[in-house]
Design a protein around this motif. Structure first.
Motif, mmCIF file in Angstrom:
data_model
loop_
_atom_site.group_PDB
_atom_site.id
_atom_site.type_symbol
_atom_site.label_atom_id
_atom_site.label_comp_id
_atom_site.label_asym_id
_atom_site.label_seq_id
_atom_site.Cartn_x
_atom_site.Cartn_y
_atom_site.Cartn_z
ATOM 1 N N VAL A 169 0.850 -1.179 0.000
ATOM 2 C CA VAL A 169 0.000 0.000 0.000
ATOM 3 C C VAL A 169 0.892 1.236 0.000
ATOM 4 C CG1 VAL A 169 -1.912 -1.117 1.211
ATOM 5 C CG2 VAL A 169 -0.119 0.030 2.529
ATOM 6 N N LYS A 170 0.293 2.347 -0.311
ATOM 7 C CA LYS A 170 1.032 3.607 -0.279
ATOM 8 C C LYS A 170 1.576 3.855 1.126
ATOM 9 C CE LYS A 170 -0.908 7.126 -2.290
ATOM 10 N NZ LYS A 170 -1.816 8.288 -2.514
ATOM 11 N N CYS A 171 2.833 4.249 1.193
ATOM 12 C CA CYS A 171 3.460 4.485 2.495
ATOM 13 C C CYS A 171 2.715 5.603 3.228
ATOM 14 C CB CYS A 171 4.925 4.874 2.324
ATOM 15 S SG CYS A 171 5.754 5.317 3.869
ATOM 16 N N PRO A 172 2.222 5.342 4.435
ATOM 17 C CA PRO A 172 1.463 6.365 5.160
ATOM 18 C C PRO A 172 2.324 7.519 5.662
ATOM 19 C CG PRO A 172 1.765 4.423 6.537
ATOM 20 C CD PRO A 172 2.275 4.061 5.172
ATOM 21 N N ARG A 173 3.607 7.258 5.872
ATOM 22 C CA ARG A 173 4.471 8.308 6.411
ATOM 23 C C ARG A 173 4.730 9.407 5.379
ATOM 24 N NH1 ARG A 173 8.866 8.495 10.577
ATOM 25 N NH2 ARG A 173 10.158 10.293 10.034
ATOM 26 N N CYS A 174 4.996 9.006 4.146
ATOM 27 C CA CYS A 174 5.344 9.987 3.111
ATOM 28 C C CYS A 174 4.230 10.183 2.095
ATOM 29 C CB CYS A 174 6.621 9.574 2.386
ATOM 30 S SG CYS A 174 6.479 8.055 1.403
ATOM 31 N N ALA A 175 3.079 9.517 2.297
ATOM 32 C CA ALA A 175 1.942 9.605 1.378
ATOM 33 C C ALA A 175 2.320 9.188 -0.038
ATOM 34 C CB ALA A 175 1.357 11.013 1.378
ATOM 35 N N GLY A 176 3.280 8.275 -0.136
ATOM 36 C CA GLY A 176 3.643 7.745 -1.445
ATOM 37 C C GLY A 176 4.615 8.586 -2.231
ATOM 38 N N SER A 177 5.239 9.584 -1.601
ATOM 39 C CA SER A 177 6.197 10.426 -2.322
ATOM 40 C C SER A 177 7.582 9.817 -2.354
ATOM 41 C CB SER A 177 6.276 11.806 -1.671
ATOM 42 O OG SER A 177 6.925 11.737 -0.405
ATOM 43 N N GLY A 178 7.894 8.953 -1.372
ATOM 44 C CA GLY A 178 9.224 8.375 -1.281
ATOM 45 C C GLY A 178 10.198 9.223 -0.485
ATOM 46 N N TYR A 179 9.751 10.396 -0.046
ATOM 47 C CA TYR A 179 10.616 11.307 0.698
ATOM 48 C C TYR A 179 10.017 11.611 2.067
ATOM 49 C CZ TYR A 179 12.736 12.165 -3.867
ATOM 50 O OH TYR A 179 13.368 12.015 -5.086
ATOM 51 N N MET A 209 1.619 22.748 -4.597
ATOM 52 C CA MET A 209 2.802 23.146 -5.361
ATOM 53 C C MET A 209 3.891 22.082 -5.257
ATOM 54 S SD MET A 209 3.006 27.268 -4.595
ATOM 55 C CE MET A 209 4.577 27.430 -5.473
ATOM 56 N N LEU A 210 4.105 21.534 -4.070
ATOM 57 C CA LEU A 210 5.146 20.516 -3.903
ATOM 58 C C LEU A 210 4.837 19.284 -4.745
ATOM 59 C CD1 LEU A 210 7.694 19.485 -2.483
ATOM 60 C CD2 LEU A 210 6.243 18.726 -0.593
ATOM 61 N N ALA A 211 3.593 18.835 -4.721
ATOM 62 C CA ALA A 211 3.217 17.663 -5.519
ATOM 63 C C ALA A 211 3.363 17.947 -7.009
ATOM 64 C CB ALA A 211 1.785 17.247 -5.196
ATOM 65 N N SER A 212 2.940 19.122 -7.446
ATOM 66 C CA SER A 212 3.014 19.475 -8.870
ATOM 67 C C SER A 212 4.456 19.649 -9.318
ATOM 68 C CB SER A 212 2.228 20.765 -9.123
ATOM 69 O OG SER A 212 0.864 20.607 -8.795
#
Length: 232
Positions: A169-179, A209-212
């Protein structure tokens, strides 16, 4: 193979190492040629600003225009949605006023609906001075991108194993960003706001903005890697 970002940050100077660690890796000319195949736009400007500072410093105006081109349409859309919601609510109130006190259930439902829509539009709208603060916001987001580290929860993989679903599942800590995300306090300090103001007003703008920015830069890196691999 070196990561594309590492190649840009270290490969535009004297060459020392190739992809496999042997002498004579991609030349500066090869790296620049590969960069030419990266589509012009926000992703390329961010990639250069983050990983090739010398070039990024020369292209600040291009980066500024790309950021405005990304944010301004979304800000305008939100303002139009808010204005439309406010107009609809005003019409619903006016319709009740025209009935001379004989309010129907249909009118009451419409008033409730438009009032809720107005509340939703207000909640979703960014602060009125977003465009005035765009330079500060963009600088903070770019600095976060440059300084972030791999998420310790997933090791940068973006997903974690979940035994409840027998899969990942998507990592809950980073919300799937990997960072590993910066704290709200750190982000607030970066834009010159207190924590409550960041949480209440600026967090939606900042995170959008960070996601985009991250998605655009990642696409540019893929293009750069592909071009450099094909030329190798």
């Amino acid at each position: 193979m070196k990561d594309a970002r590492e190649l840009l940050s270290s490969g535009t100077g004297p060459k020392a190492m190739s992809y496999d660690g042997s002498p004579g890796g991609p030349s500066t000319e090869a790296i620049l040629a590969a960069l030419a195949y990266v589509h012009h736009g926000l992703g390329r400007e961010l990639m250069e600003a983050l990983w090739w500072p010398e070039s990024g410093a020369r292209r600040r105006e291009q980066l500024r225009q790309e950021v405005i081109g990304l944010v301004a349409p979304e800000f305008t859309r939100q303002m139009h949605a808010l204005a439309d919601a406010r107009t609809s609510f005003g019409i619903a109130k006016a319709c009740i006023g025209w009935t001379g006190g004989q309010t129907t259930e249909k009118q009451r439902r419409e008033l409730r609906r438009t009032e809720q829509a107005l509340d939703d539009a207000r909640a979703a709208a960014w602060p009125n001075n977003t465009m005035e603060q765009l330079g500060v916001l963009a600088a903070a987001v770019i600095n976060e991108m440059a300084g972030r580290c791999e998420c310790p929860g997933c090791g940068g993989k973006k997903v974690v194993t979940d035994p409840d679903v027998s899969g990942v599942v998507k990592c809950p800590r980073c919300a799937g960003s990997g960072y590993d995300p910066f704290s709200g306090r750190r982000r607030a300090a970066a834009i010159g706001a207190d924590c409550s103001a960041y949480s209440r007003f600026w967090r939606p703008v900042y995170e959008w903005m960070l996601a985009s920015f991250s998605a655009a830069e990642a696409r540019a890196v893929v293009q750069f890697n592909k071009a450099l691999t094909q030329a190798a």
